[in-house]
Structures are given as structure tokens and as C-alpha cells.
Design an enzyme around this catalytic site. Structure first.
Site, mmCIF file in Angstrom:
data_model
loop_
_atom_site.group_PDB
_atom_site.id
_atom_site.type_symbol
_atom_site.label_atom_id
_atom_site.label_comp_id
_atom_site.label_asym_id
_atom_site.label_seq_id
_atom_site.Cartn_x
_atom_site.Cartn_y
_atom_site.Cartn_z
ATOM 1 N N HIS A 171 0.836 -1.207 0.000
ATOM 2 C CA HIS A 171 0.000 0.000 0.000
ATOM 3 C C HIS A 171 0.875 1.263 0.000
ATOM 4 O O HIS A 171 0.617 2.201 -0.757
ATOM 5 C CB HIS A 171 -0.900 0.044 1.250
ATOM 6 C CG HIS A 171 -1.954 -1.033 1.311
ATOM 7 N ND1 HIS A 171 -2.057 -1.923 2.345
ATOM 8 C CD2 HIS A 171 -2.968 -1.343 0.469
ATOM 9 C CE1 HIS A 171 -3.082 -2.737 2.153
ATOM 10 N NE2 HIS A 171 -3.657 -2.412 1.013
ATOM 11 N N LYS A 213 -16.289 -7.403 5.113
ATOM 12 C CA LYS A 213 -15.013 -8.138 5.018
ATOM 13 C C LYS A 213 -14.518 -8.631 6.377
ATOM 14 O O LYS A 213 -13.454 -9.234 6.451
ATOM 15 C CB LYS A 213 -13.943 -7.234 4.389
ATOM 16 C CG LYS A 213 -14.204 -6.965 2.913
ATOM 17 C CD LYS A 213 -12.969 -6.436 2.221
ATOM 18 C CE LYS A 213 -13.173 -6.429 0.722
ATOM 19 N NZ LYS A 213 -11.990 -5.945 0.002
ATOM 20 N N SER A 238 -2.907 -7.927 2.504
ATOM 21 C CA SER A 238 -3.157 -7.907 3.952
ATOM 22 C C SER A 238 -3.554 -9.301 4.419
ATOM 23 O O SER A 238 -3.184 -9.732 5.516
ATOM 24 C CB SER A 238 -4.263 -6.904 4.281
ATOM 25 O OG SER A 238 -3.907 -5.625 3.839
HETATM 26 P P1 ADP Z 1 -9.935 -3.325 -0.800
HETATM 27 O O1 ADP Z 1 -10.740 -4.072 0.222
HETATM 28 O O2 ADP Z 1 -10.557 -2.080 -1.289
HETATM 29 O O3 ADP Z 1 -9.380 -4.179 -1.913
HETATM 30 P P2 ADP Z 1 -7.251 -3.258 0.243
HETATM 31 O O4 ADP Z 1 -6.793 -2.579 1.486
HETATM 32 O O5 ADP Z 1 -7.107 -4.735 0.195
HETATM 33 O O6 ADP Z 1 -8.741 -2.798 0.078
HETATM 34 O O7 ADP Z 1 -6.525 -2.643 -1.011
HETATM 35 C C1 ADP Z 1 -6.654 -1.295 -1.356
HETATM 36 C C2 ADP Z 1 -6.030 -1.083 -2.717
HETATM 37 O O8 ADP Z 1 -4.645 -1.351 -2.629
HETATM 38 C C3 ADP Z 1 -6.560 -2.008 -3.807
HETATM 39 O O9 ADP Z 1 -6.541 -1.294 -5.030
HETATM 40 C C4 ADP Z 1 -5.554 -3.126 -3.853
HETATM 41 O O10 ADP Z 1 -5.512 -3.724 -5.133
HETATM 42 C C5 ADP Z 1 -4.293 -2.343 -3.571
HETATM 43 N N1 ADP Z 1 -3.240 -3.172 -3.000
HETATM 44 C C6 ADP Z 1 -3.278 -3.987 -1.931
HETATM 45 N N2 ADP Z 1 -2.103 -4.604 -1.712
HETATM 46 C C7 ADP Z 1 -1.267 -4.158 -2.697
HETATM 47 C C8 ADP Z 1 0.085 -4.433 -3.065
HETATM 48 N N3 ADP Z 1 0.820 -5.306 -2.416
HETATM 49 N N4 ADP Z 1 0.572 -3.782 -4.124
HETATM 50 C C9 ADP Z 1 -0.185 -2.919 -4.822
HETATM 51 N N5 ADP Z 1 -1.453 -2.622 -4.558
HETATM 52 C C10 ADP Z 1 -2.004 -3.231 -3.510
#
Ligand code: ADP
Length: 162
Positions: free
Chosen positions: A17, A41, A128
Site C-alpha cells: 500500500h 469483510k 493484507s
Molecule cells: P480493498 O478491500 O478495497 O481491496 P485493500 O486494502 O485490500 O482494500 O486494497 C486497497 C487497494 O490497494 C486495492 O486497489 C488493492 O488492489 C491495492 N493493493 C493492496 N495490496 C497491494 C500491493 N501489495 N501492491 C499494490 N497494490 C495493492
């Protein structure tokens, strides 16, 4: 001033992130990290805890704001006068879902664009969910999380298991 909104669950925030936030700062003047409650979630951390950890992990970055939002993302984007939604694209597996969301958001609000950024290769496998699994099995978190976030995750896992 170009404002980008980076929405997500951030349960918890990982280096993947923060990599996307750093890249976004090259494109936008201000990046607003917007934490969604996402009760469906069943996050491990409360909204306040997730907000706190995002603040910790981004405290050294200038031009980053951290907030939460409820309801439709496009409404929030329009109300805050932002120019685009930022999303991270890891592997091909992210694409279908992200493509669908971007198109639905465009239907809901024609003037809101979604910008996709790819993380550094070393974070492209990171999520995550996987990190919570690593923590449950006692694996090292130092390469994936800010140290204070890692500590909080370890403490939470201990409490959940106890
Ligand atoms: P959501 O529940 O909206 O998917 P996340 O916290 O899992 O929330 O992810 C938020 C954003 O960050 C999403 O666009 C996800 O694809 C991106 N994301 C999560 N982990 C990574 C990573 N390791 N590299 C790049 N983008 C990521």
C-alpha cells in the site's frame, strides 16, 4: 492542485500500500488515503485502529492525508473535490474485479476517473490477507509491514489466539 483518493480496507496497511502511495505522490499533489469501514469483510482491526496504522505508516510522507469515508466512493470523491480514484494493481488476478469496479464507478459518476498503479515487483505478491496468515503462523513481518504496524498485528493475533 490535483487530489487523488486512495480507498481501501487497509487491514492492516502493508508496504504494498505505501509503495502505491509513494508512486501516487509523483502524479498527484495530494493523496488522500480513505479507509473504508467494510464490515462485510470482517476486518481484524477496527476502523479507528486501521486509520491509526495508516497514519503511523505514512507519517514521514508529505502531502498525504488520512481519513475514512462511508457510503458510495464516487459520492465521497465528488464531495471532496478530488480528481481521481487511485487503485493498486498487483497481478492479473486483481484486474477483473478492479476493471468491473472502475466501470461501475464511471457509470455512477462520469467525471470520476480511476488511475491504476503497479507496485514494485517485490510487493506484487503482498496482500493484507497473506500477511495476517504469516502472522498467525509466527512468521517474520519485517519485510512487509512498518515496525509499529507489525507489532500491533502480532499483539492482535496473540489476543485472538489466546
Ligand atoms: P480493498 O478491500 O478495497 O481491496 P485493500 O486494502 O485490500 O482494500 O486494497 C486497497 C487497494 O490497494 C486495492 O486497489 C488493492 O488492489 C491495492 N493493493 C493492496 N495490496 C497491494 C500491493 N501489495 N501492491 C499494490 N497494490 C495493492
Amino acid at each position: 492542485m490535483r487530489i487523488g483518493i486512495y480507498p481501501g480496507t487497509f487491514d492492516p496497511i502493508t508496504h504494498g500500500h505505501t509503495d502505491i502511495i509513494r508512486r501516487s505522490l509523483r502524479v498527484f499533489d495530494v493523496v488522500v488515503v480513505a479507509v473504508a469501514p467494510n464490515p462485510d469483510k470482517h476486518p481484524l482491526f477496527s476502523l479507528d485502529e486501521r486509520l491509526d496504522m495508516v497514519k503511523l505508516a505514512t507519517k514521514d510522507l508529505q502531502h498525504v492525508k488520512v481519513t475514512s469515508f462511508e457510503g458510495l466512493l464516487v459520492d465521497y470523491v465528488q464531495q471532496s473535490g478530488a480528481h481521481a480514484i487511485i487503485r493498486g494493481l498487483r497481478a492479473i488476478s486483481d484486474f477483473e474485479h478492479e476493471f468491473q469496479m472502475a466501470l461501475v464507478n464511471r457509470k455512477l459518476a462520469r467525471n470520476v476517473e480511476t488511475v491504476f498503479l503497479m507496485p514494485s515487483e517485490e510487493y506484487s505478491y503482498l496482500s493484507s490477507t497473506i500477511i495476517k496468515d504469516v502472522a498467525k503462523h509466527g512468521g517474520s513481518l519485517t519485510e512487509f509491514l512498518h515496525p509499529d504496524v507489525a507489532q500491533r498485528l502480532q499483539d492482535r493475533i496473540k489476543r485472538v489466539i489466546a
